[in-house]
Design a protein around this motif. Structure first.
Motif, PDB file in Angstrom:
ATOM      1  N   GLY A 256       0.775  -1.193   0.263  1.00 53.59           N
ATOM      2  CA  GLY A 256       0.130  -0.345  -0.086  1.00 53.59           C
ATOM      3  C   GLY A 256       0.737   1.617   0.044  1.00 53.59           C
ATOM      4  O   GLY A 256       2.245   1.385  -0.342  1.00 53.59           O
ATOM      5  N   SER A 257      -0.037   2.816   0.468  1.00 55.34           N
ATOM      6  CA  SER A 257       1.017   3.774   0.742  1.00 55.34           C
ATOM      7  C   SER A 257       1.652   4.237   1.707  1.00 55.34           C
ATOM      8  O   SER A 257       1.753   2.895   2.689  1.00 55.34           O
ATOM      9  N   LEU A 258       2.350   5.210   1.932  1.00 52.19           N
ATOM     10  CA  LEU A 258       3.442   4.886   3.051  1.00 52.19           C
ATOM     11  C   LEU A 258       2.173   5.010   4.385  1.00 52.19           C
ATOM     12  O   LEU A 258       2.493   5.276   5.099  1.00 52.19           O
ATOM     13  N   GLY A 259       1.465   5.630   3.903  1.00 52.87           N
ATOM     14  CA  GLY A 259       0.202   5.678   4.772  1.00 52.87           C
ATOM     15  C   GLY A 259       0.158   5.127   5.855  1.00 52.87           C
ATOM     16  O   GLY A 259       0.087   4.761   6.938  1.00 52.87           O
ATOM     17  N   ASP A 260      -0.309   3.525   4.711  1.00 51.66           N
ATOM     18  CA  ASP A 260      -0.578   2.475   4.988  1.00 51.66           C
ATOM     19  C   ASP A 260       0.464   1.758   5.740  1.00 51.66           C
ATOM     20  O   ASP A 260       0.223   1.612   7.441  1.00 51.66           O
ATOM     21  N   ARG A 261       1.577   2.365   5.657  1.00 47.29           N
ATOM     22  CA  ARG A 261       2.542   1.539   6.217  1.00 47.29           C
ATOM     23  C   ARG A 261       3.004   2.058   7.809  1.00 47.29           C
ATOM     24  O   ARG A 261       3.281   1.421   8.596  1.00 47.29           O
ATOM     25  N   LEU A 262       3.050   3.826   8.024  1.00 48.81           N
ATOM     26  CA  LEU A 262       2.792   3.752   9.114  1.00 48.81           C
ATOM     27  C   LEU A 262       2.235   3.725  10.201  1.00 48.81           C
ATOM     28  O   LEU A 262       2.371   3.596  11.346  1.00 48.81           O
ATOM     29  N   ILE A 263       1.199   3.916   9.240  1.00 46.78           N
ATOM     30  CA  ILE A 263      -0.804   3.244  10.045  1.00 46.78           C
ATOM     31  C   ILE A 263      -0.016   1.699  11.057  1.00 46.78           C
ATOM     32  O   ILE A 263      -0.346   1.242  11.769  1.00 46.78           O
ATOM     33  N   GLY A 264       0.355   1.050   9.898  1.00 50.11           N
ATOM     34  CA  GLY A 264       0.858  -0.126  10.413  1.00 50.11           C
ATOM     35  C   GLY A 264       1.822  -0.488  11.032  1.00 50.11           C
ATOM     36  O   GLY A 264       2.082  -1.185  12.085  1.00 50.11           O
ATOM     37  N   MET A 265       3.044   0.671  10.770  1.00 55.68           N
ATOM     38  CA  MET A 265       3.886   1.055  12.178  1.00 55.68           C
ATOM     39  C   MET A 265       3.625   1.411  12.845  1.00 55.68           C
ATOM     40  O   MET A 265       4.162   0.894  14.480  1.00 55.68           O
ATOM     41  N   PRO A 269       0.197  -1.994  15.899  1.00 54.15           N
ATOM     42  CA  PRO A 269       1.435  -2.358  17.171  1.00 54.15           C
ATOM     43  C   PRO A 269       0.282  -2.349  18.308  1.00 54.15           C
ATOM     44  O   PRO A 269       0.417  -3.090  19.198  1.00 54.15           O
ATOM     45  N   ILE A 270      -0.646  -1.305  18.736  1.00 50.59           N
ATOM     46  CA  ILE A 270      -1.199  -0.743  19.405  1.00 50.59           C
ATOM     47  C   ILE A 270      -3.118  -1.501  19.637  1.00 50.59           C
ATOM     48  O   ILE A 270      -3.223  -2.087  20.034  1.00 50.59           O
ATOM     49  N   ARG A 271      -3.377  -1.568  18.558  1.00 46.08           N
ATOM     50  CA  ARG A 271      -4.866  -1.605  18.739  1.00 46.08           C
ATOM     51  C   ARG A 271      -4.628  -2.548  16.467  1.00 46.08           C
ATOM     52  O   ARG A 271      -4.602  -1.752  16.376  1.00 46.08           O
ATOM     53  N   LEU A 272      -5.276  -3.556  16.810  1.00 52.60           N
ATOM     54  CA  LEU A 272      -5.585  -4.434  15.425  1.00 52.60           C
ATOM     55  C   LEU A 272      -6.967  -4.117  14.775  1.00 52.60           C
ATOM     56  O   LEU A 272      -8.397  -3.976  16.027  1.00 52.60           O
ATOM     57  N   PRO A 273      -7.178  -3.120  14.165  1.00 53.10           N
ATOM     58  CA  PRO A 273      -8.547  -3.294  13.037  1.00 53.10           C
ATOM     59  C   PRO A 273      -9.356  -4.604  12.530  1.00 53.10           C
ATOM     60  O   PRO A 273      -8.635  -5.751  12.930  1.00 53.10           O
ATOM     61  N   GLU A 274     -10.332  -4.868  11.800  1.00 54.29           N
ATOM     62  CA  GLU A 274     -11.311  -5.919  11.545  1.00 54.29           C
ATOM     63  C   GLU A 274      -9.850  -6.617  10.506  1.00 54.29           C
ATOM     64  O   GLU A 274      -8.873  -5.622  10.223  1.00 54.29           O
ATOM     65  N   VAL A 275      -9.840  -7.737  10.859  1.00 54.26           N
ATOM     66  CA  VAL A 275      -8.828  -8.935   9.810  1.00 54.26           C
ATOM     67  C   VAL A 275      -9.828  -9.260   9.197  1.00 54.26           C
ATOM     68  O   VAL A 275     -11.091  -9.120   8.654  1.00 54.26           O
ATOM     69  N   SER A 289      -4.790 -11.525   6.791  1.00 53.07           N
ATOM     70  CA  SER A 289      -4.315  -9.394   6.645  1.00 53.07           C
ATOM     71  C   SER A 289      -4.938  -8.789   7.288  1.00 53.07           C
ATOM     72  O   SER A 289      -6.398  -8.776   7.634  1.00 53.07           O
ATOM     73  N   VAL A 290      -4.013  -7.399   6.797  1.00 52.51           N
ATOM     74  CA  VAL A 290      -4.830  -6.211   8.174  1.00 52.51           C
ATOM     75  C   VAL A 290      -3.831  -4.465   7.324  1.00 52.51           C
ATOM     76  O   VAL A 290      -4.222  -3.950   8.124  1.00 52.51           O
ATOM     77  N   GLN A 291      -3.035  -5.648   6.433  1.00 52.21           N
ATOM     78  CA  GLN A 291      -2.537  -4.379   5.238  1.00 52.21           C
ATOM     79  C   GLN A 291      -3.543  -3.554   4.665  1.00 52.21           C
ATOM     80  O   GLN A 291      -4.492  -3.979   4.227  1.00 52.21           O
ATOM     81  N   MET A 292      -3.617  -1.870   4.697  1.00 55.23           N
ATOM     82  CA  MET A 292      -4.255  -1.414   4.105  1.00 55.23           C
ATOM     83  C   MET A 292      -5.231  -1.301   4.355  1.00 55.23           C
ATOM     84  O   MET A 292      -6.613  -1.036   4.046  1.00 55.23           O
ATOM     85  N   ASN A 293      -5.735  -1.711   5.980  1.00 56.85           N
ATOM     86  CA  ASN A 293      -7.010  -1.449   6.809  1.00 56.85           C
ATOM     87  C   ASN A 293      -7.034  -0.411   6.507  1.00 56.85           C
ATOM     88  O   ASN A 293      -8.369  -0.273   7.737  1.00 56.85           O
ATOM     89  N   GLY A 294      -6.757   0.561   6.760  1.00 55.96           N
ATOM     90  CA  GLY A 294      -6.672   1.870   7.312  1.00 55.96           C
ATOM     91  C   GLY A 294      -6.806   1.627   9.066  1.00 55.96           C
ATOM     92  O   GLY A 294      -6.005   0.899   9.444  1.00 55.96           O
ATOM     93  N   ALA A 295      -7.202   2.950   9.809  1.00 51.81           N
ATOM     94  CA  ALA A 295      -7.456   2.719  11.057  1.00 51.81           C
ATOM     95  C   ALA A 295      -8.216   1.900  11.719  1.00 51.81           C
ATOM     96  O   ALA A 295      -7.973   1.896  13.389  1.00 51.81           O
ATOM     97  N   GLY A 296      -8.834   1.671  11.328  1.00 42.31           N
ATOM     98  CA  GLY A 296     -10.366   1.101  12.127  1.00 42.31           C
ATOM     99  C   GLY A 296     -10.716   1.920  12.992  1.00 42.31           C
ATOM    100  O   GLY A 296     -11.245   1.518  14.003  1.00 42.31           O
ATOM    101  N   LEU A 297     -11.106   3.123  12.866  1.00 41.70           N
ATOM    102  CA  LEU A 297     -11.750   3.866  13.581  1.00 41.70           C
ATOM    103  C   LEU A 297     -13.275   3.821  13.294  1.00 41.70           C
ATOM    104  O   LEU A 297     -13.776   4.649  12.395  1.00 41.70           O
ATOM    105  N   THR A 351       2.932  -4.905   7.217  1.00 42.71           N
ATOM    106  CA  THR A 351       3.760  -4.482   8.504  1.00 42.71           C
ATOM    107  C   THR A 351       3.156  -4.640   9.745  1.00 42.71           C
ATOM    108  O   THR A 351       4.233  -5.130  10.409  1.00 42.71           O
ATOM    109  N   PHE A 352       2.386  -5.503   9.909  1.00 44.48           N
ATOM    110  CA  PHE A 352       2.088  -5.844  11.003  1.00 44.48           C
ATOM    111  C   PHE A 352       3.212  -7.004  11.138  1.00 44.48           C
ATOM    112  O   PHE A 352       3.418  -7.583  12.679  1.00 44.48           O
TER     113      PHE A 352
END
Length: 411
Positions: A256-265, A269-275, A289-297, A351-352
């Motif tokens: 995914g994008s740099l944003g996807d990777r930064l969210i993953g890093m 590590p603190i709170r996982l979104p829907e898988v 996987s959870v890559q490119m799943n957004g922040a899960g807010l 990233t996770f």
């Protein structure tokens, strides 16, 4: 009162807390391990399905010297460290291969939690504050998902924490060259890229010529051990020869994008979104996987969690900046975290998978929130965040394990 008695009275509460933390971690990890299907460790059904983790190979390497140990080309002496320990555990505590390996994982999880509590105490946090931040670390997705199965990340995370502990001790008193070399060896032993922590520690603690010399000694020690390992384990590879295979994991589209990777890093590590699940043909397990799943807010709890975590991280940076005595520690932590972020902005497509390596670094930053204007509110926020993410991550772990399995048997 004698000096030994006085010392014991001073440290007895910390020892008791460490024991209680260990028992809590064992209980949590046992419950998490019960979620996972046995097929996760079978080569025909479990390869790369748990967020890209190679669990069948890792389990085999932990219990069988004749299995394929080829990934030692990037995990320098992991087999030499993990296999004898697993064999020793099984020799004194009978059980299956999986049971022996899981006991080792649980033991490392206990060491990690106690080690992080010790880091809190070394950082100047009180006992209650250190327990609060340790609770957050244990409640995190990185801890629950990667200290509950056989993979190299649980051990790699511990080696990074060991470097931070040496850096913290150095704030209170001078550390000798042997400690710096030992920390460097530890950081290189499990995962090549984690050596950046040992290098950063040497560079910060010593003049650059001395730092280079100490790092060369650490490299030589691990290289010699890798040669020994090659003689003992089937298909063991030498990490210092490099691995062209790793080039295939650079800039993968699936990341995914740099944003996807930064969210993953910084957030996963603190709170996982829907898988997300990808159906596979039985007997292979489904892959998740959870890559490119957004922040899960998706609700108030998730928004509260991300805001508290952002506040703790920002306050932790402020706390480090406001603590001149801890600037050397901050440099080690900052250099290591920056290097890990730079690497995983381009490396890997899940990233996770590396969350356990980010966990001690991110949590070490958050520890210093207590030195910021937040003050005593920091541990309260840490406990609140632990409650917000802990039960959620436990449920996500169970849901992820369930998604691995097919709803209907193979025809």
């Amino acid at each position: 009162m004698s000096a030994p008695a006085s010392t014991w009275r001073r440290w007895a509460p910390d020892v008791l807390i460490a024991v209680l933390l260990g028992l809590a971690v064992v209980w949590l990890l046992r419950a998490l391990m019960l979620h996972l299907p046995p097929g996760l460790y079978q080569q025909q059904s479990g390869g790369d399905v748990w967020f890209g983790a190679d669990t069948p190979r890792t389990l085999a390497n932990m219990v069988d010297a004749q299995s394929n140990h080829y990934r030692t080309k990037v995990h320098p002496i992991s087999s030499l460290l993990l296999h004898p320990v697993t064999v020793a555990v099984r020799s004194v505590w009978a059980g299956s291969d999986l049971e022996a390996a899981m006991r080792v994982v649980k033991f490392v999880g206990v060491l990690w939690a106690i080690g992080f509590y010790a880091l809190g105490r070394l950082s100047g946090a009180g006992r209650i504050a250190s327990v609060c931040f340790t609770a957050l670390a244990v409640a995190s997705a990185a801890f629950q998902f990667w200290f509950s199965l056989a993979e190299t990340f649980f051990a790699g995370s511990l080696t990074l924490l060991m470097v931070l502990l040496v850096a913290a001790v150095a704030v209170h008193r001078p550390v000798g060259d042997r400690w710096l070399v030992a920390a460097s060896v530890a950081s290189l032993s499990i995962t090549v890229t984690n050596w950046v922590a040992g290098l950063a520690l040497a560079i910060v603690q010593r003049p650059w010529r001395r730092a280079v010399g100490l790092s060369a000694v650490a490299l030589l020690i691990v290289s010699v051990l890798a040669l020994v390992q090659r003689q003992l384990y089937h298909w063991s590879m030498l990490f210092f020869l490099g691995s062209r295979e790793e080039l295939h994991y650079i800039n993968q589209a699936g990341g995914g994008s740099l944003g996807d990777r930064l969210i993953g890093m910084l957030w996963y590590p603190i709170r996982l979104p829907e898988v997300r699940v990808q159906e596979q043909v039985p007997p292979a397990l489904n892959s998740i996987s959870v890559q490119m799943n957004g922040a899960g807010l998706v609700d108030a709890a998730s928004w509260a969690a991300v805001l508290i975590w952002a506040l703790l991280l920002a306050a932790g940076v402020v706390g480090l900046v406001r603590s001149p005595r801890w600037h050397a520690f901050g440099k080690v932590l900052g250099l290591t975290l920056a290097a890990q972020i730079a690497l995983h902005l381009v490396y890997g497509d899940e990233t996770f998978l590396y969350a356990a390596h980010f966990l001690p670094l991110l949590m070490a930053v958050a520890l210093f929130a207590g030195r910021s204007p937040l003050g005593r509110a920091a541990p309260v926020l840490a406990v609140l965040l632990a409650a917000l993410v802990g039960f959620h991550n436990f449920d996500m772990h169970a849901a992820a394990a369930h998604l691995l399995q097919h709803a209907t048997p193979a025809p």
